[in-house]
Write a protein that holds these residues in place. Structure first.
Motif, PDB file in Angstrom:
ATOM      1  N   ALA A 278      -2.302  -0.243  -3.190  1.00  0.00           N
ATOM      2  CA  ALA A 278      -1.714  -0.798  -4.800  1.00  0.00           C
ATOM      3  C   ALA A 278      -2.615  -1.772  -5.325  1.00  0.00           C
ATOM      4  O   ALA A 278      -2.570  -1.931  -6.382  1.00  0.00           O
ATOM      5  N   ALA A 279      -3.349  -2.641  -4.378  1.00  0.00           N
ATOM      6  CA  ALA A 279      -4.313  -3.412  -5.252  1.00  0.00           C
ATOM      7  C   ALA A 279      -5.635  -3.072  -5.519  1.00  0.00           C
ATOM      8  O   ALA A 279      -6.458  -4.000  -6.304  1.00  0.00           O
ATOM      9  N   GLY A 280      -5.856  -1.920  -4.758  1.00  0.00           N
ATOM     10  CA  GLY A 280      -7.151  -1.459  -5.122  1.00  0.00           C
ATOM     11  C   GLY A 280      -8.341  -2.027  -4.199  1.00  0.00           C
ATOM     12  O   GLY A 280      -9.532  -2.140  -4.843  1.00  0.00           O
ATOM     13  N   ILE A 281      -8.014  -2.593  -3.144  1.00  0.00           N
ATOM     14  CA  ILE A 281      -9.095  -3.353  -2.208  1.00  0.00           C
ATOM     15  C   ILE A 281      -8.822  -2.817  -0.667  1.00  0.00           C
ATOM     16  O   ILE A 281      -8.055  -1.948  -0.405  1.00  0.00           O
TER      17      ILE A 281
ATOM     18  N   SER B 256       3.304  -1.836   3.922  1.00  0.00           N
ATOM     19  CA  SER B 256       2.350  -1.965   4.755  1.00  0.00           C
ATOM     20  C   SER B 256       1.241  -2.614   4.460  1.00  0.00           C
ATOM     21  O   SER B 256       0.770  -2.474   3.135  1.00  0.00           O
ATOM     22  N   MET B 257       0.297  -2.950   5.341  1.00  0.00           N
ATOM     23  CA  MET B 257      -1.278  -3.614   4.884  1.00  0.00           C
ATOM     24  C   MET B 257      -1.873  -2.376   4.153  1.00  0.00           C
ATOM     25  O   MET B 257      -2.448  -2.729   2.863  1.00  0.00           O
ATOM     26  N   ARG B 258      -1.665  -1.308   4.578  1.00  0.00           N
ATOM     27  CA  ARG B 258      -2.469  -0.111   3.996  1.00  0.00           C
ATOM     28  C   ARG B 258      -1.807   0.213   2.512  1.00  0.00           C
ATOM     29  O   ARG B 258      -2.663   0.470   1.594  1.00  0.00           O
ATOM     30  N   GLU B 259      -0.611   0.174   2.641  1.00  0.00           N
ATOM     31  CA  GLU B 259      -0.080   0.522   1.117  1.00  0.00           C
ATOM     32  C   GLU B 259      -0.471  -0.642   0.206  1.00  0.00           C
ATOM     33  O   GLU B 259      -0.695  -0.345  -1.162  1.00  0.00           O
ATOM     34  N   LEU B 260      -0.147  -2.139   0.747  1.00  0.00           N
ATOM     35  CA  LEU B 260      -0.556  -2.969  -0.335  1.00  0.00           C
ATOM     36  C   LEU B 260      -2.145  -2.864  -0.539  1.00  0.00           C
ATOM     37  O   LEU B 260      -2.402  -3.183  -1.837  1.00  0.00           O
ATOM     38  N   ALA B 261      -3.258  -2.630   0.195  1.00  0.00           N
ATOM     39  CA  ALA B 261      -4.473  -2.279  -0.094  1.00  0.00           C
ATOM     40  C   ALA B 261      -4.574  -1.335  -1.197  1.00  0.00           C
ATOM     41  O   ALA B 261      -5.343  -1.446  -2.222  1.00  0.00           O
TER      42      ALA B 261
END
Length: 70
Positions: free
Chosen positions: A33-36, A26-31
């Protein structure tokens, strides 16, 4: 097509997520994982899409043709 360091990080994070969980993040999970932030992810995904690099996330249409994948 030249990706920024942040965009490369998003691409690698998304690929790692799919490899580990078998589905796009999801967008939140990707954020996370990437630390942004989620807004930064959204902005970067839009810029990547304009360059022809599509990262699919859950909870959002992929904008790809279901028949040809483009």
């Amino acid at each position: 097509m030249t990706l920024t360091d942040r965009q490369v990080c998003l691409l690698r994070s998304a690929r790692a997520w799919v490899a580990e969980y078998g589905e796009p993040p999801s967008m939140r999970e990707l954020a996370a994982a990437a630390g942004i932030s989620v807004s930064t992810v959204s902005y970067q995904l839009k810029r990547m899409w304009e360059q022809g690099v599509a990262i699919e996330t859950r909870g959002r249409p992929s904008r790809r043709c279901p028949h040809c994948g483009r």
